[in-house]
Design an enzyme around this catalytic site. Structure first.
Site, PDB file in Angstrom:
ATOM      1  N   ASP A 174       0.823  -0.871   0.154  1.00 37.99           N
ATOM      2  CA  ASP A 174      -0.116  -0.439  -0.045  1.00 37.99           C
ATOM      3  C   ASP A 174       0.937   1.163  -0.323  1.00 37.99           C
ATOM      4  O   ASP A 174       0.629   1.590   0.575  1.00 37.99           O
ATOM      5  CB  ASP A 174      -1.316   0.076   1.155  1.00 37.99           C
ATOM      6  CG  ASP A 174      -2.058   0.778   1.101  1.00 37.99           C
ATOM      7  OD1 ASP A 174      -2.785   0.844  -0.148  1.00 37.99           O
ATOM      8  OD2 ASP A 174      -2.383   1.239   2.242  1.00 37.99           O
ATOM      9  N   SER A 180      -3.588   0.404   5.273  1.00 39.13           N
ATOM     10  CA  SER A 180      -2.914  -1.160   5.014  1.00 39.13           C
ATOM     11  C   SER A 180      -1.536  -1.166   4.673  1.00 39.13           C
ATOM     12  O   SER A 180      -1.644  -2.490   3.962  1.00 39.13           O
ATOM     13  CB  SER A 180      -4.072  -1.240   3.544  1.00 39.13           C
ATOM     14  OG  SER A 180      -5.849  -1.533   4.074  1.00 39.13           O
ATOM     15  N   ASP A 221      -3.974  -3.027  -5.919  1.00 34.31           N
ATOM     16  CA  ASP A 221      -3.502  -2.236  -5.839  1.00 34.31           C
ATOM     17  C   ASP A 221      -1.838  -1.876  -5.918  1.00 34.31           C
ATOM     18  O   ASP A 221      -1.606  -0.624  -6.676  1.00 34.31           O
ATOM     19  CB  ASP A 221      -3.353  -1.907  -4.654  1.00 34.31           C
ATOM     20  CG  ASP A 221      -4.645  -0.970  -3.895  1.00 34.31           C
ATOM     21  OD1 ASP A 221      -5.133  -0.681  -5.169  1.00 34.31           O
ATOM     22  OD2 ASP A 221      -4.851  -0.178  -3.061  1.00 34.31           O
ATOM     23  N   ASP A 398     -12.049   0.199   5.504  1.00 32.25           N
ATOM     24  CA  ASP A 398     -10.851   0.258   4.735  1.00 32.25           C
ATOM     25  C   ASP A 398     -10.195   1.069   6.017  1.00 32.25           C
ATOM     26  O   ASP A 398      -8.963   0.973   5.391  1.00 32.25           O
ATOM     27  CB  ASP A 398     -11.811   1.583   3.945  1.00 32.25           C
ATOM     28  CG  ASP A 398     -12.394   0.190   2.850  1.00 32.25           C
ATOM     29  OD1 ASP A 398     -12.576  -0.176   2.262  1.00 32.25           O
ATOM     30  OD2 ASP A 398     -13.685   1.466   2.330  1.00 32.25           O
TER      31      ASP A 398
END
Ligand SMILES: *[C@@H]1O[C@H](CO)[C@@H](O)[C@H](O)[C@H]1NC(C)=O
Ligand SMILES: *[C@@H]1O[C@H](CO)[C@@H](O)[C@H](O)[C@H]1NC(C)=O
Length: 443
Positions: A174, A180, A221, A398
């Site tokens: 991340d 995260s 990601d 999240d």
């Protein structure tokens, strides 16, 4: 963004591996391990590496997996597993294995809801297949239990099961956000740890259950950040390790028959005209340099995001992007992949039931008033899309809205982010209740 370690297993007491004795395939030791160190009868605690000891059936080379009917069948751990994935979509001819930790979270959450109609709808979410996030080393031992359960279940029913997982533990994870970040750091041997403490043990477990079909989303990601966020120092520093780590992961997982979709961000990220070409080039070069692993089936989009597959009309925040929904993004990206990368897609619609909620397209954290979306299906309306899936377990937070937390990310305190949010990955009850009541189609 999204899911992380800490509290995903807050309801751990509901799961078998939290018993005083570790079950077969459960973790029974390792640095930092505080759980049981003895094994259920018929299995022996065996050191895998300094961080991970596991209850392996019997003693040496044969294992006995009990089926619900009480019969048992033998398999030989480590002796098979070099099966190339069958060509075609992994969703054809299979039924999902339901995530046990998510089912536990949902069952507990439904009990907290006083309105009985809403509680019943909430409880029904446990039957909707959701991906299992292997977002830390601590999730590997429970994953072994799920594989064992799935194997026994399909032996007893004859129905082929598909276990959906997310590989998500890169060093310096991340890299463009804060909520995260993961357990491995590049500065502290993270590249080697990712291989030996994370990918290798996962591969070893999968090898023990060659009968169980697995579909994996690879590292949400990570590659998208390499396309657009190399101006962030942490991403620039992580570039070569991300590439070598993802390459290792797809090669090893392919060798044990896992079907994979690499994460490809979403329409509002890589779907912009300026990003489509560089994104396609990155996916192609990674895949080709890895030796075209046969397990790579395509790309996963919209993971943990909120975009529609097909928007009734463009959300105003998408203005200027011809790819204003996931279908358009996929249709615009696929031709650039040509025949150099397998152009099959899966699209997360778990939290996409309600649209036009955000102030900015880049807002990703606990977006207010979101609802559960289209149920997982292979009826996708496009030959490019193998399946609509629920990758993000809706209800898991999240990121925290507490600005004093070390993992605070400013996105989680925006006006379109739900307030009073706990740490990433932990259960967010009020958010889950909104997903339930605003589900579209309704539950
Ligand atoms: C990462 O890239 C996205 C897409 O271009 C951009 O919106 C975002 O601001 C970037 N993140 C950082 C931390 O620079
Ligand atoms: C916010 O985080 C800080 C630092 O971790 C902690 O001390 C504080 O109790 C938290 N506040 C709330 C409301 O959870």
């Amino acid at each position: 963004m999204k899911v992380t370690s800490a509290g995903l297993f807050a309801l751990v007491s509901l799961l078998p591996f939290a018993a005083a004795q570790a079950p077969i395939w459960g973790q029974c030791g390792g640095i930092g391990w505080t759980g049981p160190t003895t094994c259920a009868s018929g299995s022996t605690c065996t050191v895998g590496n300094p961080y991970f000891s596991q209850c392996l059936p019997g003693t040496a080379s044969s294992s006995s997996v009990s089926t619900p009917s009480g019969s048992s069948t033998s398999t030989a751990p480590g002796s098979t597993g070099s099966t190339a994935p069958a060509p075609g979509s992994p969703f054809t001819g299979t039924t999902y294995f339901l995530s046990p930790p998510y089912a536990s979270e949902v069952a507990a959450a439904a009990k907290l809801i006083t309105n009985s109609a809403t509680a019943a709808k909430a409880a029904s979410v446990a039957n909707i297949p959701t991906f299992i996030w292997l977002d830390s080393v601590s999730k590997i031992a429970p994953f072994g239990t799920y594989l064992s359960t799935a194997s026994a279940q399909q032996k007893s029913t004859g129905q082929k099961l598909l276990v959906p997982i997310v590989i998500y533990d890169l060093p310096d994870r991340d890299c463009a956000a804060l909520a995260s970040n993961g357990e491995f750091s590049i500065a502290n041997n993270g590249a080697a740890n990712y291989k030996t403490l994370y990918i290798d043990p996962i591969v070893a477990l999968i090898k023990q259950f060659p009968d169980v079909k697995i579909v994996a989303v690879i590292e949400p990601d990570s590659l998208a950040n390499l396309v657009t966020n190399l101006s962030v120092a942490k991403c620039a520093n992580a570039q070569s390790v991300y590439l070598s780590s993802v390459t290792y992961a797809i090669q090893q997982l392919s060798a044990v028959g896992v079907t994979m979709y690499l994460d490809a961000g979403h329409a509002g990220w890589l779907g912009w005209p300026a990003n489509l070409g560089p994104a396609a080039q990155l996916f192609i070069s990674l895949y080709q340099n890895a030796g075209k692993p046969s397990g790579v089936r395509g790309l996963a989009t919209n993971v943990a995001n909120y975009n529609a597959l097909v928007a009734a009309s463009p959300d105003p925040i998408t203005q200027g992007d011809p790819s204003f929904d996931e279908m358009l993004y996929i249709q615009n990206l696929a031709p650039l992949l040509g025949s150099s990368f397998p152009a099959h897609f899966i699209v997360d619609q778990g939290r996409s039931g309600q649209q036009n909620l955000r102030q900015q397209w880049g807002d990703w954290c606990n977006v207010v008033n979101a609802g559960f979306g289209t149920r997982p299906t292979t009826n996708t309306g496009s030959s490019l899309i193998d399946a609509i899936v629920w990758v993000k377990p809706g209800g898991e937070c999240d990121g925290t809205s507490n600005s004093s937390s070390p993992r605070f990310d400013a996105h989680c305190a925006l006006s379109d982010a739900a307030p009073n949010a706990p740490e990433a990955g932990t259960w967010f009850q009020s958010y889950f209740e909104t997903l339930v009541t605003r589900a579209n189609p309704s539950l």
